[in-house]
Design a protein around this motif. Structure first.
Motif, PDB file in Angstrom:
ATOM      1  N   GLU A 129      -4.784   3.821  -0.671  1.00 44.52           N
ATOM      2  CA  GLU A 129      -5.599   5.032  -0.666  1.00 44.52           C
ATOM      3  C   GLU A 129      -5.509   5.755   0.672  1.00 44.52           C
ATOM      4  N   VAL A 130      -5.434   4.980   1.745  1.00 43.95           N
ATOM      5  CA  VAL A 130      -5.303   5.595   3.063  1.00 43.95           C
ATOM      6  C   VAL A 130      -3.962   6.344   3.156  1.00 43.95           C
ATOM      7  N   ARG A 138     -10.089  -2.238  -5.310  1.00 47.42           N
ATOM      8  CA  ARG A 138     -11.026  -1.824  -4.275  1.00 47.42           C
ATOM      9  C   ARG A 138     -12.442  -2.203  -4.693  1.00 47.42           C
ATOM     10  N   THR A 155      -5.538   0.549  -7.830  1.00 49.47           N
ATOM     11  CA  THR A 155      -6.355   0.845  -6.639  1.00 49.47           C
ATOM     12  C   THR A 155      -7.837   0.852  -6.996  1.00 49.47           C
ATOM     13  N   TYR A 156      -8.170   1.348  -8.202  1.00 44.28           N
ATOM     14  CA  TYR A 156      -9.581   1.369  -8.591  1.00 44.28           C
ATOM     15  C   TYR A 156     -10.111  -0.052  -8.740  1.00 44.28           C
ATOM     16  N   GLY A 186       0.819  -1.207   0.000  1.00 41.77           N
ATOM     17  CA  GLY A 186       0.000   0.000   0.000  1.00 41.77           C
ATOM     18  C   GLY A 186       0.856   1.261   0.000  1.00 41.77           C
ATOM     19  N   THR A 216      -5.646  -7.171  -2.547  1.00 38.01           N
ATOM     20  CA  THR A 216      -6.921  -6.500  -2.293  1.00 38.01           C
ATOM     21  C   THR A 216      -6.765  -5.456  -1.195  1.00 38.01           C
ATOM     22  N   TYR A 217      -6.180  -5.860  -0.066  1.00 44.34           N
ATOM     23  CA  TYR A 217      -6.031  -4.912   1.033  1.00 44.34           C
ATOM     24  C   TYR A 217      -4.975  -3.866   0.722  1.00 44.34           C
ATOM     25  N   ALA A 240      -4.685  -2.317  -1.961  1.00 47.38           N
ATOM     26  CA  ALA A 240      -5.381  -1.241  -2.672  1.00 47.38           C
ATOM     27  C   ALA A 240      -6.062  -0.287  -1.691  1.00 47.38           C
ATOM     28  N   TYR A 241      -6.718  -0.848  -0.669  1.00 51.73           N
ATOM     29  CA  TYR A 241      -7.355   0.017   0.339  1.00 51.73           C
ATOM     30  C   TYR A 241      -6.310   0.837   1.075  1.00 51.73           C
ATOM     31  N   LEU A 242      -5.256   0.124   1.522  1.00 45.96           N
ATOM     32  CA  LEU A 242      -4.234   0.792   2.328  1.00 45.96           C
ATOM     33  C   LEU A 242      -3.516   1.863   1.517  1.00 45.96           C
ATOM     34  N   ASP A 264      -8.201  -0.849   9.052  1.00 45.03           N
ATOM     35  CA  ASP A 264      -8.188  -1.763   7.907  1.00 45.03           C
ATOM     36  C   ASP A 264      -7.511  -3.076   8.272  1.00 45.03           C
TER      37      ASP A 264
END
Lengths: 279, 290
Positions: A163-164, A119, A115-116, A90, A156-157, A159-161, A210
């Protein structure tokens, strides 16, 4: 000479104390009412005895606890590996997304696409694609499904991380970079020594949040075949025709999450205190 | 002084209590057991009320699949279910020439309503849901668990349970198949557990597992129609609560008692075991693993 509050001030203190006591009493009373309502409502329901038997049976719990614990050990190992690698991924992607300059457009575009997509993609589907699709290619040296499933969770995670992390990086005021550059630091040095430390500190609470979510989702690895705590519970439920093993697994997961949740709360509190230190 | 939120909160708590008690489910009644205790009755073509007097009309689907039938000709007496059907007819006193086959689709056979057959054999698993619409005879087949794999797999040539010890096996979660791995084969490698048989089959195709355990009818279908190079390694000894196949009859059919008794006799005198060996183990290539 010791300070004695004025009469007016003493009145104020007494009044505040009175309000506080009243609040506590009211809270206690309303909690008692709601608690009694729930207890009476649930245990008084005609199906309660049956629910108790099929969800809270101590014998079944003891019988399947070892198998569930064995599965939970797999969850713990996966959590450590997946959380570490997802955080690293991430951060890497977030830095790529914040690179400036037209030369880096393809890199930024790829990082953004990543990331798009990930997520948006449900984790279950990613695990299916990785654990059942990749071995189907029959390439030499395809890793074990356990690793493929872990990779699915990590991307998968990640991508979330990412963005954070990006939100954190962008929250650092541009003047910080300008100041760092004017001191003679290169862009990379400015990022590493000035921007990232502040960014990571700011987004620590959502990052940890997360991670708590990831901790539960590592259980989806069972789709690929390995037996984790939830799958072990599912097998127990099928064998005993009793749902207690699910409850056991649920309790274990909550216990596992508690330390992380506590750390998250503490970090959030500390961050808030530091932020408001001047005010 | 109460804050203005207090009445709302108390009202909410009261509502909650009311909702919890009001929505409490009413205890449902125990389902009344449908006893199929047949009264002592004579079972011969003269006294049995069949669709056509003196004839026994037997239904099955078209196509009728191997190894339950042979060459899609139920009347040739070949294949396990065809053979069982003729044995039942014989026990009831019908000549081979008195048996009339009729084509009935699987779903029609278990749908409520008038039936175009006296008895129907079509791999019907006996379930309580189906019992609501039709009668079942005593089971004529207990579904066996079977190890299947692909030609390239290292267990393709396994002859015994011991040969499967080092294999990575897979099965669907919560099934007798999974129980067969853990209770009978007890492999040294932990088995892989899948949400459904499709996932297990995919893992087998990918080589992620060496073999998977499914029930015998599924094994026949997967190896014949779904898997490339699929092979049946063999049937496992009986384990757990097996699925049972029963002959379907019209709900409340006067024949149910007689047919059940005929099937019971076939099992007791060993005829079913012989037929199973002839049509499922030997000719269908699903040998027994010991």
């Amino acid at each position: 000479m010791s300070h004695t509050p004025s009469t007016r001030q003493q009145e104020r203190i007494a009044y505040r104390r009175g309000r506080a006591v009243r609040s506590v009493l009211l809270a206690a009373a309303s909690t008692a009412v709601v608690g009694t309502a729930l207890t009476v409502g649930i245990t008084g329901a005609p199906g309660w005895e049956r629910v108790k038997e099929s969800f809270f049976d101590p014998e079944t719990a003891v019988e399947y606890l070892p198998a569930i614990l064995e599965g939970l050990w797999l969850n713990v190992k996966l959590l450590v590996v997946c959380a570490t690698l997802a955080l690293a991924l991430g951060l890497f992607i977030a830095v790529l997304r914040t690179l400036r300059g037209p030369v880096f457009f393809p890199v930024r575009a790829m990082a953004t696409t990543y990331t798009y997509s990930f997520r948006g993609l449900p984790l279950i589907i990613v695990i299916y694609l990785f654990a059942f699709g990749i071995p189907g290619l029959r390439l030499q040296g395809t890793p074990d499904v356990l690793w493929l499933g872990a990779a699915a969770i990590i991307v998968t995670y990640g991508a979330y991380l990412a963005e954070v992390f990006r939100a954190g990086i962008e929250s650092v005021h541009p003047s910080q970079i300008a100041a760092a550059r004017s001191l003679g630091l290169s862009y990379r040095q400015a990022m590493r020594h000035v921007v990232l430390p502040q960014a990571v500190r700011r987004v620590a609470p959502p990052l940890l949040n997360d991670t708590v979510a990831l901790q539960k989702d590592v259980g989806l690895i069972s789709l690929a075949g390995p037996v984790d705590a939830i799958r072990a519970a599912q097998i127990g439920v099928a064998e005993s025709a009793d749902f207690t093993p699910y409850v056991v697994a649920g309790v274990l997961f909550v216990l596992l999450a508690l330390p992380l949740v506590a750390v998250t709360d503490w970090v959030t509190l500390r961050a808030a205190r530091r932020q408001n230190a001047g005010s | 002084m109460l804050s203005r939120h207090t009445p709302v909160a108390l009202g909410g708590a009261a509502l909650l209590l009311a909702a919890v008690t009001a929505c409490s489910p009413v205890d449902e009644k125990e389902p009344t057991s449908t006893s199929s205790a047949a009264p002592a009755q004579t079972c011969d073509p003269a006294s049995l009320k069949t669709l056509a007097a003196g004839k026994l009309t037997i239904g099955t689907d078209n196509p009728a699949y191997e190894p339950w039938f042979s060459e899609n000709k139920p009347d040739n007496g070949k294949g396990y279910e065809s053979a069982v059907a003729y044995q039942v007819a014989e026990r009831l006193g019908y000549q081979k020439s008195d048996v009339v086959w009729t084509q009935v689709t699987f779903n029609n056979a278990i749908a409520p309503g008038p039936k175009a057959f006296d008895i129907d054999v079509n791999q019907f698993s006996i379930t309580d849901e189906r019992r609501a619409a039709v009668d079942f005879s005593s089971p004529y087949y207990l579904v066996r668990q079977t190890v299947i794999t692909t030609k390239k797999s290292k267990i393709a040539g396994a002859k015994s349970l011991a040969d499967l010890k080092d294999a990575k096996l897979g099965a669907q979660v919560g099934t007798t198949s999974y129980q067969a791995i853990t209770d009978l084969i007890k492999p040294t490698t932990d088995p892989a557990v899948f949400n459904n048989n499709d996932d297990a089959k995919k893992a087998l195709e990918n080589g992620t597992v060496d073999g998977i355990v499914v029930d015998l009818p599924t094994a026949f279908y997967m190896t014949a129609a779904e898997l490339e190079d699929g092979v049946i390694v063999g049937q496992l000894p009986q384990v757990g609560v097996p699925e049972q196949f029963g002959i379907v009859l019209d709900k409340g059919s006067p024949l149910t008692g007689c047919v059940s008794r005929a099937v019971d006799q076939l099992r007791q005198d060993g005829t079913l075991a012989v037929l199973e060996k002839t049509w499922l183990a030997d000719s269908a290539g699903a040998p027994e693993l010991q």
